[in-house]
Motif scaffolding. Structure first.
Motif, PDB file in Angstrom:
ATOM      1  N   GLU A   1       0.821  -1.377   0.051  1.00  0.00           N
ATOM      2  CA  GLU A   1      -0.146   0.119  -0.023  1.00  0.00           C
ATOM      3  C   GLU A   1       0.708   1.208   0.121  1.00  0.00           C
ATOM      4  O   GLU A   1       0.559   2.266  -0.671  1.00  0.00           O
ATOM      5  CB  GLU A   1      -1.089   0.059   1.160  1.00  0.00           C
ATOM      6  N   LYS A   2       1.931   1.161   0.739  1.00  0.00           N
ATOM      7  CA  LYS A   2       2.945   2.332   0.744  1.00  0.00           C
ATOM      8  C   LYS A   2       3.401   2.681  -0.595  1.00  0.00           C
ATOM      9  O   LYS A   2       3.718   3.611  -1.091  1.00  0.00           O
ATOM     10  CB  LYS A   2       3.905   2.052   1.792  1.00  0.00           C
ATOM     11  N   SER A   3       3.624   1.576  -0.997  1.00  0.00           N
ATOM     12  CA  SER A   3       4.719   1.849  -2.518  1.00  0.00           C
ATOM     13  C   SER A   3       3.447   2.311  -3.349  1.00  0.00           C
ATOM     14  O   SER A   3       3.732   3.056  -4.311  1.00  0.00           O
ATOM     15  CB  SER A   3       4.992   0.410  -2.941  1.00  0.00           C
ATOM     16  N   LEU A   4       2.374   1.806  -3.537  1.00  0.00           N
ATOM     17  CA  LEU A   4       1.147   2.233  -4.466  1.00  0.00           C
ATOM     18  C   LEU A   4       0.730   3.476  -4.180  1.00  0.00           C
ATOM     19  O   LEU A   4       0.647   4.302  -5.195  1.00  0.00           O
ATOM     20  CB  LEU A   4      -0.070   1.376  -4.443  1.00  0.00           C
ATOM     21  N   THR A   5       0.599   4.037  -3.029  1.00  0.00           N
ATOM     22  CA  THR A   5       0.392   5.323  -2.618  1.00  0.00           C
ATOM     23  C   THR A   5       1.309   6.478  -3.137  1.00  0.00           C
ATOM     24  O   THR A   5       0.898   7.444  -3.379  1.00  0.00           O
ATOM     25  CB  THR A   5      -0.052   5.500  -0.888  1.00  0.00           C
ATOM     26  N   LYS A   6       2.585   6.224  -2.928  1.00  0.00           N
ATOM     27  CA  LYS A   6       3.593   7.103  -3.437  1.00  0.00           C
ATOM     28  C   LYS A   6       3.684   7.499  -4.860  1.00  0.00           C
ATOM     29  O   LYS A   6       3.930   8.673  -5.060  1.00  0.00           O
ATOM     30  CB  LYS A   6       4.988   6.348  -2.980  1.00  0.00           C
TER      31      LYS A   6
END
Length: 446
Positions: free
Chosen positions: A115-120
């Motif tokens: 999720e952190k990777s996609l949100t970035k």
């Protein structure tokens, strides 16, 4: 009461087949669509094995050595191949009984890392009512027992909540599709004070401003402005008969506002620029929504995000390609121009939903087929690859070195009058000359 996941029946067989392939565990992504009432899972995709794993089909013995970076990179690549309305809903792990105790902790780490990777990468912000639960699916390779839990990715301290995992046949056989063509003409100035003219960063900043225009745009569905809270199919006749893999398609027109709204005061800023980036062309966008009484608001939101994602993704792909093929940017560039990759769509057997990808003009069908196998674990026939956009050309007038002011004005005027020949099918990155030093998306310089 936990969330309910309605799952394409074929996924059950896919997950069962994976239990016999990679030992002692295999991870992967769950792809589908969130809705306020329930979530729909239409694909499961295993994490591509690394080179050292391809020959012996053996993963590292302990989950502690799980490669989070490899899995999150895969998630980022897969998200580019999803049309509007589809996203990574969660992560699965199939493990031997000996690893079952560690599996849930591993899933939790992966959920938040992905999720952190996609949100970035996103240029849009989730709405307040957005579903923030993500699925963590655990399967025992010996007993085939399935345990589904969810974590709230907005809460770093979130604990696992139980969820229902229900298989359903022909889940995505008759989803609703929306499509549009958006004409793009984005001018991004490069400030003279900007160090090293970081093209990628400047491009992202420019796209971020443009994405707000898309968010504020008016969307006509089949020529009509519809109330957001009404059902998308309200007033339309439902087709009778048996369930088939068919698509109800809505043509959408996007009307971009010239101003940011009467409530905001318009201001002008004079800035000294040494160049500019100009993105021109037309992009094909597509979104899908489930057929269980979807709201107009859900459909428009899915299409908006596809419009924003597809242009942002193409720019990312171009910069990655430039780094691989040309190395880091150098000083004293000669005039350049690049074409952003074309979008293509590929059908999925038994489903009305098509997956997406991008290709450069010199890429062969075989390369695209290999990418689908590696990223989505799906074999694709060359004849099933549908390129949505035709190649376009752009005329660029030569710029003489050491041009005086009069010559520079002529060059600027000529460049601004560039016309795309044929159909505007691919987003073109063309240069607009500004002052003496010229940069473009494709970086123009003395």
């Amino acid at each position: 009461m936990g969330r309910t996941y309605l799952v394409e029946e074929a996924i059950g067989q896919y997950l069962s087949d994976l239990t016999t392939k990679l030992k002692p565990y295999v991870t992967g992504l769950l792809i589908g669509q969130c809705s306020p009432q329930r979530d729909y899972v239409i694909r499961a995709v295993r994490t591509p094995p690394k080179e050292e794993q391809k020959e012996d089909n053996v993963s590292p013995a302990k989950l502690a050595s799980l490669d989070e970076e490899w899995i999150t990179t895969h998630a980022s690549q897969v998200s580019r191949m999803l049309p509007g309305g589809l996203s990574v809903l969660g992560v699965f792990i199939i493990a031997t009984p000996e690893l079952s105790k560690d599996s849930q902790n591993a899933l939790r780490r992966l959920i938040f890392s992905v999720e952190k990777s996609l949100t970035k990468r996103r240029l849009w912000k989730p709405s307040e009512e957005e579903v923030s639960d993500r699925a963590a699916l655990q399967i025992c390779s010996a007993t085939k027992k399935v345990v589904c839990r969810t974590y709230d990715v907005q809460d770093p301290k979130s604990s696992a909540k139980p969820a229902d995992w229900k298989y359903q046949s022909a889940l995505s056989a008759s989803w609703l599709a929306l499509g549009c063509t958006v004409n793009v003409n984005i001018h991004i100035p490069l400030l003279a004070t900007s160090p090293n003219h970081d093209l990628e960063k400047n491009t992202k900043n420019g796209l971020n401003r443009w994405s707000k225009q898309i968010e504020d745009s008016v969307f006509l569905i089949n020529g009509q402005v519809k109330d957001e809270d009404t059902e998308l199919l309200e007033g339309q006749k439902k087709s009778k008969g048996s369930i088939q893999s068919s698509t109800q398609f809505s043509d959408v027109k996007v009307l971009t506002q010239l101003s940011q709204g009467s409530s905001r005061r318009s201001t002008a800023t004079v800035q000294v620029c040494s160049g500019s980036i100009n993105l021109k062309g037309a992009v094909k966008c597509r979104a899908y929504v489930h057929n269980n009484k979807p709201k107009v608001k859900e459909a428009i939101q899915a299409l908006k995000r596809d419009i924003i994602n597809t242009l942002s993704d193409r720019c990312e792909i171009l910069f990655e390609d430039l780094i691989i093929n040309e190395g880091p940017q150098k000083k004293n560039f000669k005039r350049q121009y690049h074409v952003l990759p074309q979008r293509l769509f590929v059908p999925v057997a038994g489903s009305s939903v098509m997956l997406s990808d991008y290709k450069f003009g010199d890429e062969a069908a075989g390369e695209i087929q290999e990418r689908f196998v590696e990223m989505l674990d799906q074999a694709v026939q060359a004849e099933d690859i549908h390129v949505a956009e035709e190649m376009s050309t752009v005329d660029i007038c030569p710029i003489a070195d050491n041009a005086d002011d009069a010559q520079q004005k002529q060059v600027t005027k000529a460049t601004l009058l560039l016309k795309l020949q044929q159909n505007m099918g691919v987003v073109i990155a063309a240069a607009v000359a500004v002052l003496a030093s010229i940069f473009s998306f494709n970086y123009f310089s003395d």
